[in-house]
Design a protein around this motif. Structure first.
Motif, short mmCIF file in Angstrom:
data_model
loop_
_atom_site.label_atom_id
_atom_site.label_comp_id
_atom_site.label_asym_id
_atom_site.label_seq_id
_atom_site.Cartn_x
_atom_site.Cartn_y
_atom_site.Cartn_z
N GLU A 172 4.55 2.18 24.00
CA GLU A 172 3.23 1.99 23.40
C GLU A 172 3.13 0.60 22.76
O GLU A 172 2.10 -0.08 22.87
CB GLU A 172 2.97 3.07 22.37
N ILE A 173 4.20 0.16 22.09
CA ILE A 173 4.23 -1.18 21.51
C ILE A 173 4.03 -2.22 22.61
O ILE A 173 3.27 -3.18 22.45
CB ILE A 173 5.56 -1.42 20.77
N LEU A 174 4.70 -2.03 23.72
CA LEU A 174 4.59 -2.95 24.84
C LEU A 174 3.15 -3.02 25.35
O LEU A 174 2.62 -4.12 25.58
CB LEU A 174 5.52 -2.51 25.97
N ALA A 175 2.51 -1.88 25.52
CA ALA A 175 1.14 -1.86 26.04
C ALA A 175 0.18 -2.60 25.11
O ALA A 175 -0.66 -3.38 25.55
CB ALA A 175 0.69 -0.41 26.24
N ARG A 176 0.31 -2.34 23.81
CA ARG A 176 -0.59 -3.01 22.85
C ARG A 176 -0.35 -4.51 22.81
O ARG A 176 -1.29 -5.30 22.74
CB ARG A 176 -0.41 -2.38 21.46
N GLU A 177 0.92 -4.92 22.88
CA GLU A 177 1.23 -6.34 22.84
C GLU A 177 0.76 -7.04 24.10
O GLU A 177 0.29 -8.20 24.05
CB GLU A 177 2.74 -6.54 22.65
N MET A 178 0.85 -6.36 25.25
CA MET A 178 0.35 -6.96 26.49
C MET A 178 -1.15 -7.21 26.40
O MET A 178 -1.64 -8.25 26.84
CB MET A 178 0.67 -6.04 27.67
N LEU A 179 -1.88 -6.27 25.82
CA LEU A 179 -3.32 -6.46 25.65
C LEU A 179 -3.61 -7.62 24.71
O LEU A 179 -4.52 -8.42 24.95
CB LEU A 179 -3.95 -5.17 25.12
N ARG A 180 -2.83 -7.73 23.65
CA ARG A 180 -3.04 -8.81 22.68
C ARG A 180 -2.77 -10.16 23.33
O ARG A 180 -3.56 -11.10 23.19
CB ARG A 180 -2.13 -8.61 21.47
N ARG A 181 -1.65 -10.26 24.06
CA ARG A 181 -1.31 -11.54 24.68
C ARG A 181 -2.30 -11.90 25.78
O ARG A 181 -2.60 -13.08 25.98
CB ARG A 181 0.12 -11.48 25.23
N GLU A 182 -2.80 -10.90 26.48
CA GLU A 182 -3.80 -11.17 27.51
C GLU A 182 -5.05 -11.78 26.89
O GLU A 182 -5.63 -12.73 27.41
CB GLU A 182 -4.15 -9.88 28.24
N GLU A 183 -5.46 -11.24 25.76
CA GLU A 183 -6.64 -11.76 25.07
C GLU A 183 -6.42 -13.19 24.59
O GLU A 183 -7.36 -13.99 24.52
CB GLU A 183 -6.98 -10.84 23.88
N GLU A 184 -5.17 -13.53 24.29
CA GLU A 184 -4.84 -14.87 23.82
C GLU A 184 -4.60 -15.85 24.97
O GLU A 184 -4.32 -17.03 24.73
CB GLU A 184 -3.57 -14.82 22.95
N GLY A 185 -4.70 -15.35 26.21
CA GLY A 185 -4.51 -16.22 27.36
C GLY A 185 -3.07 -16.46 27.74
O GLY A 185 -2.76 -17.44 28.44
N ARG A 186 -2.17 -15.60 27.29
CA ARG A 186 -0.76 -15.75 27.65
C ARG A 186 -0.18 -14.40 28.10
O ARG A 186 0.90 -14.00 27.72
CB ARG A 186 0.05 -16.33 26.50
N GLY A 187 -0.94 -13.72 28.94
CA GLY A 187 -0.55 -12.41 29.40
C GLY A 187 0.60 -12.46 30.40
O GLY A 187 0.96 -13.51 30.93
N PHE A 188 1.17 -11.29 30.64
CA PHE A 188 2.22 -11.16 31.64
C PHE A 188 2.10 -9.79 32.30
O PHE A 188 1.42 -8.90 31.80
CB PHE A 188 3.62 -11.36 31.04
N THR A 189 2.75 -9.65 33.45
CA THR A 189 2.73 -8.41 34.21
C THR A 189 3.99 -7.61 33.93
O THR A 189 5.09 -8.18 33.90
CB THR A 189 2.65 -8.72 35.72
N PHE A 190 3.83 -6.32 33.73
CA PHE A 190 4.98 -5.41 33.61
C PHE A 190 4.92 -4.45 34.78
O PHE A 190 3.92 -3.75 34.98
CB PHE A 190 4.94 -4.65 32.28
#
Length: 467
Positions: free
Chosen positions: A311-329
């Motif tokens: 769950e932590i991973l999912a929320r952090e991925m959304l946050r980083r995506e919004e900041e323009g530094r997303g990644f794929t898991f």
């Protein structure tokens, strides 16, 4: 069948057999859950009692909500019936072609990883390198047994395949020389620990390999604890700069940096974030599968911690995506609009039928995790599959062949799970590796939630643009 869950502030209803995903307010969420097991009247009365202190929740509102639910049911988007169960028996009648091989070009390794399922690359046997002649025969076997299928896949695997690099290069060239004549197109993948990566390897792979898998467990102290060289030294400092160069020169696409987490790093999200901070954008992290007696084995007591980590991973991925530094898991990649055909969703990876592993001496096994087990030797690249009974057993190995999958809401996403993991956990390829199932279900919940959040953001942006 439906699956209802709440995550990251969303009330999510998955209709299992249609694949429809619904995001509901709390009242509709409760009503849909109740209507699965109760009559409409009983559900309304139960909710009137639950929301008795809320004057906005009236009988009429609940009745209107029931009308909406009924409309979804009529549209085939809620409480849909399982129309696939009766078709599963037909799979044994199919005559699938071989479409992929895992070529074990090296049964040896230059690392000495403690958790290696392949016994440090030897697969509990002798060290060996595949010859060019055996590799060519494997490719000819694939061509001959692929039917009319054009696109074929070959994975270079080990051990460490770069320890047989010249043969890898030769086999790629041989396959390319056969494409036009046979009307085939080869896609190659290489999995490497990185020790022997150099400019030549990078240039060749970026030209010829559709995908590369780069093994890294995350933070230096985590990686070096179990992934050591034969002289006992950690390999992190040796491989990370090479992997960074590799990924950069691939344009940050068509690769995965893949790790394994154990009981030593239950906070594995920090390893994923570390890899992302190193500049890698395509990431995978797998739970270790090993004997329960191993000191790094995952336990039942670890599950709540691991669920929280996903769950932590999912929320952090959304946050980083919004900041323009997303990644794929890798495990959060899910297509809710299209996705694989129903045959694929039921039957899975095709091990033992469409996908086979080839040892350095040309012996065939259902997949790399069965290599070295005499009970699962299926033939060889000269004579083909001689154990047809074993092939038939794998052909019927699907989500409906496992009793443990019968009532599972996630079975059309995992296809019944990994046959090898089931075999090693239960002694049967039709068994269920329940620990893996627990983690898989949590990952799918997170993957769907990410899609929901992304859709909600997109909708909100469109509304803002109209203002």
């Amino acid at each position: 069948m439906i699956h209802a869950y709440q995550l990251n502030g969303y009330n999510i209803i998955l209709d299992v057999f249609s694949g429809s995903v619904h995001v509901m307010d709390e009242v509709a969420y409760d009503l849909i859950r109740l209507c699965e097991t109760q009559s409409a009247g009983e559900a309304v009365e139960a909710l009137l009692a639950k929301y008795a202190g809320n004057p906005e929740i009236t009988r009429q509102e609940l009745l209107d909500c029931l009308d909406d639910i009924e409309a979804l049911r009529r549209a085939g988007k809620l409480y849909t019936e399982d129309v696939y169960a009766g078709k599963a028996f037909d799979f044994k009648r199919r005559n699938p072609v071989v479409k992929a091989l895992c070529l074990h070009v090296a049964h040896t390794c230059n690392l000495n990883c403690d958790y290696c399922f392949a016994s440090q690359g030897k697969y509990h046997g002798e060290r060996a390198l595949m010859s060019f002649e055996v590799g060519c025969q494997a490719l000819e076997f694939l061509i001959a047994h692929s039917g009319s299928r054009v696109n074929l896949e070959v994975d270079f695997f080990g051990g460490e395949p770069l320890m047989n690099w010249e043969v890898v290069r030769q086999l790629v060239a041989y396959a390319r020389s056969r494409e036009q004549e046979c009307n085939k197109k080869f896609r190659f993948t290489l999995t490497t620990n990185g020790v022997l990566v150099d400019d030549e390897v990078i240039d060749f792979c970026n030209r010829e390999m559709h995908n590369v898998v780069l093994s890294l467990d995350g933070r230096r102290e985590v990686h070096d604890r179990l992934r050591r060289t034969v002289n006992g030294k950690g390999s992190y400092d040796l491989i990370v700069p090479k992997f960074q160069e590799f990924a950069a020169r691939r344009g940050q696409k068509n690769y995965y940096v893949r790790g394994t987490f154990t009981r030593n790093n239950l906070d594995f999200t920090n390893d994923i974030f570390h890899m992302a901070d190193l500049g890698f954008t395509e990431l995978s992290m797998e739970p270790v599968v090993c004997a329960p007696s191993d000191p790094y084995a995952l336990t039942e007591a670890d599950l709540p911690v691991l669920f929280e980590q996903y769950e932590i991973l999912a929320r952090e991925m959304l946050r980083r995506e919004e900041e323009g530094r997303g990644f794929t898991f890798y495990h959060y990649m899910i297509d809710l609009k299209g996705g694989p055909c129903i045959y694929k969703r039921i039957s899975g990876c095709g091990s033992g039928t469409e996908y086979l592993a080839v040892t350095p001496w040309g012996e065939l096994f259902p997949c790399h995790q069965f290599v070295g087990d005499p009970a699962y030797s299926m033939g060889n690249v000269w004579d083909g599959v001689t154990s047809t009974a074993l092939r038939d057993e794998f052909q019927l190995c699907n989500a409906y062949a496992r009793p443990g999958c019968r009532d599972c809401w996630a079975k059309l996403y995992c296809s019944g799970g990994c046959a090898a993991n089931a075999y090693h956990a239960t002694g049967s390829i039709r068994g269920v590796y329940e620990y893996g199932c627990e983690l898989f279900r949590k990952r799918i919940e997170c993957a769907i939630m990410i899609q929901v959040a992304q859709a909600q953001r997109k909708k909100a942006r469109k509304q803002e643009a109209l203002v």
